[in-house]
Design a protein around this motif. Sequence first.
Motif, PDB file in Angstrom:
ATOM      1  N   GLY A  84       0.803  -1.217   0.000  1.00 20.05           N
ATOM      2  CA  GLY A  84       0.000   0.000   0.000  1.00 20.05           C
ATOM      3  C   GLY A  84       0.835   1.266   0.000  1.00 20.05           C
ATOM      4  N   ARG A  85       0.132   2.396  -0.014  1.00 19.64           N
ATOM      5  CA  ARG A  85       0.796   3.697  -0.115  1.00 19.64           C
ATOM      6  C   ARG A  85       1.702   3.979   1.075  1.00 19.64           C
ATOM      7  NH1 ARG A  85      -0.592   8.494   1.976  1.00 19.64           N
ATOM      8  NH2 ARG A  85      -2.558   7.606   2.718  1.00 19.64           N
ATOM      9  N   MET A  86       1.320   3.525   2.257  1.00 17.42           N
ATOM     10  CA  MET A  86       2.117   3.790   3.452  1.00 17.42           C
ATOM     11  C   MET A  86       3.476   3.096   3.401  1.00 17.42           C
ATOM     12  SD  MET A  86       0.229   5.841   5.095  1.00 17.42           S
ATOM     13  CE  MET A  86       1.073   5.901   6.662  1.00 17.42           C
ATOM     14  N   MET A  87       3.624   2.092   2.557  1.00 14.64           N
ATOM     15  CA  MET A  87       4.890   1.360   2.463  1.00 14.64           C
ATOM     16  C   MET A  87       5.923   2.090   1.615  1.00 14.64           C
ATOM     17  SD  MET A  87       4.590  -1.333   4.314  1.00 14.64           S
ATOM     18  CE  MET A  87       5.775  -2.546   3.751  1.00 14.64           C
ATOM     19  N   THR A  88       5.563   3.246   1.053  1.00 16.29           N
ATOM     20  CA  THR A  88       6.533   4.018   0.272  1.00 16.29           C
ATOM     21  C   THR A  88       7.435   4.878   1.149  1.00 16.29           C
ATOM     22  OG1 THR A  88       4.926   5.807  -0.049  1.00 16.29           O
ATOM     23  CG2 THR A  88       4.993   4.076  -1.723  1.00 16.29           C
ATOM     24  N   ALA A  89       7.122   4.978   2.437  1.00 18.51           N
ATOM     25  CA  ALA A  89       7.983   5.740   3.349  1.00 18.51           C
ATOM     26  C   ALA A  89       9.348   5.073   3.445  1.00 18.51           C
ATOM     27  CB  ALA A  89       7.337   5.846   4.726  1.00 18.51           C
ATOM     28  N   THR A  90      10.374   5.880   3.665  1.00 20.59           N
ATOM     29  CA  THR A  90      11.736   5.357   3.689  1.00 20.59           C
ATOM     30  C   THR A  90      12.182   5.019   5.105  1.00 20.59           C
ATOM     31  OG1 THR A  90      12.653   7.601   3.808  1.00 20.59           O
ATOM     32  CG2 THR A  90      12.383   6.631   1.617  1.00 20.59           C
ATOM     33  N   VAL A  91      12.983   3.975   5.204  1.00 21.45           N
ATOM     34  CA  VAL A  91      13.639   3.572   6.448  1.00 21.45           C
ATOM     35  C   VAL A  91      15.123   3.487   6.137  1.00 21.45           C
ATOM     36  CG1 VAL A  91      13.842   1.826   8.240  1.00 21.45           C
ATOM     37  CG2 VAL A  91      11.616   2.291   7.194  1.00 21.45           C
ATOM     38  N   GLY A  92      15.869   4.500   6.543  1.00 22.51           N
ATOM     39  CA  GLY A  92      17.266   4.563   6.141  1.00 22.51           C
ATOM     40  C   GLY A  92      17.347   4.928   4.669  1.00 22.51           C
ATOM     41  N   SER A  93      17.971   4.061   3.878  1.00 19.92           N
ATOM     42  CA  SER A  93      18.114   4.315   2.448  1.00 19.92           C
ATOM     43  C   SER A  93      17.093   3.557   1.613  1.00 19.92           C
ATOM     44  CB  SER A  93      19.523   3.932   1.979  1.00 19.92           C
ATOM     45  OG  SER A  93      19.766   2.559   2.238  1.00 19.92           O
ATOM     46  N   LEU A  94      16.254   2.714   2.241  1.00 23.47           N
ATOM     47  CA  LEU A  94      15.287   1.905   1.510  1.00 23.47           C
ATOM     48  C   LEU A  94      13.870   2.267   1.931  1.00 23.47           C
ATOM     49  CD1 LEU A  94      16.952  -1.630   1.789  1.00 23.47           C
ATOM     50  CD2 LEU A  94      17.216   0.049  -0.045  1.00 23.47           C
ATOM     51  N   THR A  95      12.912   1.948   1.069  1.00 19.38           N
ATOM     52  CA  THR A  95      11.514   2.122   1.429  1.00 19.38           C
ATOM     53  C   THR A  95      11.064   0.961   2.312  1.00 19.38           C
ATOM     54  OG1 THR A  95      10.697   0.919  -0.503  1.00 19.38           O
ATOM     55  CG2 THR A  95      11.092   3.298  -0.769  1.00 19.38           C
ATOM     56  N   GLY A 113      12.424 -27.490   3.545  1.00 26.44           N
ATOM     57  CA  GLY A 113      11.432 -28.367   2.930  1.00 26.44           C
ATOM     58  C   GLY A 113      10.003 -27.888   3.009  1.00 26.44           C
ATOM     59  N   ASP A 114       9.758 -26.658   3.416  1.00 28.14           N
ATOM     60  CA  ASP A 114       8.399 -26.145   3.493  1.00 28.14           C
ATOM     61  C   ASP A 114       7.944 -25.608   2.137  1.00 28.14           C
ATOM     62  OD1 ASP A 114       8.331 -26.701   6.219  1.00 28.14           O
ATOM     63  OD2 ASP A 114       9.214 -24.756   6.728  1.00 28.14           O
ATOM     64  N   ARG A 115       6.631 -25.455   1.999  1.00 27.27           N
ATOM     65  CA  ARG A 115       6.044 -24.870   0.798  1.00 27.27           C
ATOM     66  C   ARG A 115       5.623 -23.449   1.118  1.00 27.27           C
ATOM     67  NH1 ARG A 115       4.264 -30.172   1.038  1.00 27.27           N
ATOM     68  NH2 ARG A 115       2.527 -29.519   2.358  1.00 27.27           N
ATOM     69  N   VAL A 116       5.951 -22.530   0.215  1.00 28.56           N
ATOM     70  CA  VAL A 116       5.746 -21.107   0.478  1.00 28.56           C
ATOM     71  C   VAL A 116       4.746 -20.531  -0.506  1.00 28.56           C
ATOM     72  CG1 VAL A 116       6.857 -18.846   0.681  1.00 28.56           C
ATOM     73  CG2 VAL A 116       8.107 -20.910   1.339  1.00 28.56           C
ATOM     74  N   GLY A 117       3.805 -19.768   0.012  1.00 24.69           N
ATOM     75  CA  GLY A 117       2.859 -19.024  -0.809  1.00 24.69           C
ATOM     76  C   GLY A 117       2.994 -17.540  -0.527  1.00 24.69           C
ATOM     77  N   LEU A 118       2.455 -16.727  -1.421  1.00 19.84           N
ATOM     78  CA  LEU A 118       2.606 -15.277  -1.304  1.00 19.84           C
ATOM     79  C   LEU A 118       1.277 -14.598  -1.619  1.00 19.84           C
ATOM     80  CD1 LEU A 118       4.429 -12.737  -0.987  1.00 19.84           C
ATOM     81  CD2 LEU A 118       4.851 -12.885  -3.449  1.00 19.84           C
ATOM     82  N   LEU A 119       0.950 -13.585  -0.805  1.00 23.75           N
ATOM     83  CA  LEU A 119      -0.218 -12.750  -1.040  1.00 23.75           C
ATOM     84  C   LEU A 119       0.223 -11.293  -0.964  1.00 23.75           C
ATOM     85  CD1 LEU A 119      -3.327 -12.519  -1.359  1.00 23.75           C
ATOM     86  CD2 LEU A 119      -3.440 -12.321   1.129  1.00 23.75           C
ATOM     87  N   VAL A 120       0.027 -10.559  -2.047  1.00 22.28           N
ATOM     88  CA  VAL A 120       0.379  -9.140  -2.103  1.00 22.28           C
ATOM     89  C   VAL A 120      -0.921  -8.343  -2.118  1.00 22.28           C
ATOM     90  CG1 VAL A 120       1.619  -7.351  -3.361  1.00 22.28           C
ATOM     91  CG2 VAL A 120       2.467  -9.697  -3.404  1.00 22.28           C
ATOM     92  N   PHE A 121      -1.035  -7.373  -1.231  1.00 23.89           N
ATOM     93  CA  PHE A 121      -2.284  -6.631  -1.110  1.00 23.89           C
ATOM     94  C   PHE A 121      -2.013  -5.157  -0.843  1.00 23.89           C
ATOM     95  CE2 PHE A 121      -1.062  -7.713   3.163  1.00 23.89           C
ATOM     96  CZ  PHE A 121      -1.419  -6.609   3.924  1.00 23.89           C
ATOM     97  N   ALA A 122      -2.988  -4.343  -1.155  1.00 20.61           N
ATOM     98  CA  ALA A 122      -3.027  -2.925  -0.782  1.00 20.61           C
ATOM     99  C   ALA A 122      -4.437  -2.688  -0.242  1.00 20.61           C
ATOM    100  CB  ALA A 122      -2.690  -2.043  -1.981  1.00 20.61           C
ATOM    101  N   ASP A 123      -5.263  -1.904  -0.964  1.00 18.25           N
ATOM    102  CA  ASP A 123      -6.668  -1.811  -0.577  1.00 18.25           C
ATOM    103  C   ASP A 123      -7.463  -2.998  -1.099  1.00 18.25           C
ATOM    104  OD1 ASP A 123      -6.230  -1.052  -3.165  1.00 18.25           O
ATOM    105  OD2 ASP A 123      -7.800   0.478  -3.203  1.00 18.25           O
TER     106      ASP A 123
END
Length: 299
Positions: free
Chosen positions: A244-255, A275-285
Amino acid sequence: MQTRLIPTQRLVFMFALGMLPLALVVQVPEVRWGVGVFNLALVLLILADFRHAPATGMIRIERRVGPRLAIGERELVTIRAQSSAPRDLRIEVRDEPPSTFSSEGRHLTLFIPAYGRAQGTYWVTPPARGDYTFPGLTGRVAGPLGLVRRQWRLPHTTGVQVYPNFRLAARMELLGRRSHLLRTGLRSLRRRGEGRTFESLRDYVQGDDTRHMDWKATARRRKPIVREYEVERHQNVLLMLDAGRMMTATVGSLTKLDCAVNAAMLVTHAAVTHGDRVGLLVFADEVLAGKDPTEAMPL
């Protein structure tokens, strides 16, 4: 290709030295003629020095970098030069990294033997993900008299892509060699932990969690016995990444988003290594992308 004539410090010194006699022009008017002859000779020397300076076609300069760089990591850039001139050369090279990159030592001085080659290195640090281009290189080489330098700009473009910091996972790989041996079957190793898979029984020692007491075995052996469990494997791990938009804030030299992506890569590497299985969910609003770990093979 743009070519320019750049004066050296030697030429500036000689020109200043030739102007000194003008201080006596009031007492000795003839000094003006001597200064004029000196300046004319200096101009002729400049033209001769520039003419005999190595032509740009005799020097080949190229850049080696990428094509994949890690965000926030110091990345090595190599500059190579090759000469077809019959004498040793001292070449100054200035690279042109992308304007947002920070660089260390991009002004290089290379000493090339006759008909030889040389190389130098410097470092860049990409600040953000994306596609970038190194637009060109600038070279300088002095004439045999050292009065002027021939400067030219070479439009040598190199495209690079900046990804999340995958080098963190590469470092983690060195720490995960024990797990690698376990996965490849080269060594049998049981890892005790807080899992749910029963592994063995052992005598109780002070500090053990009483929740792991095996009361039947304790009654049978007439002494406190506890259960040990193996670390669980082949689990489904779901990572949820806020874009989301709030994740564009910077922490040090990175967002914040870049920091989260780097952390997700490390967690993914650790999970897949065990040996685990990994899934990913990307969300904003709303949900932007997703992958169920039960539908995907381990990475």
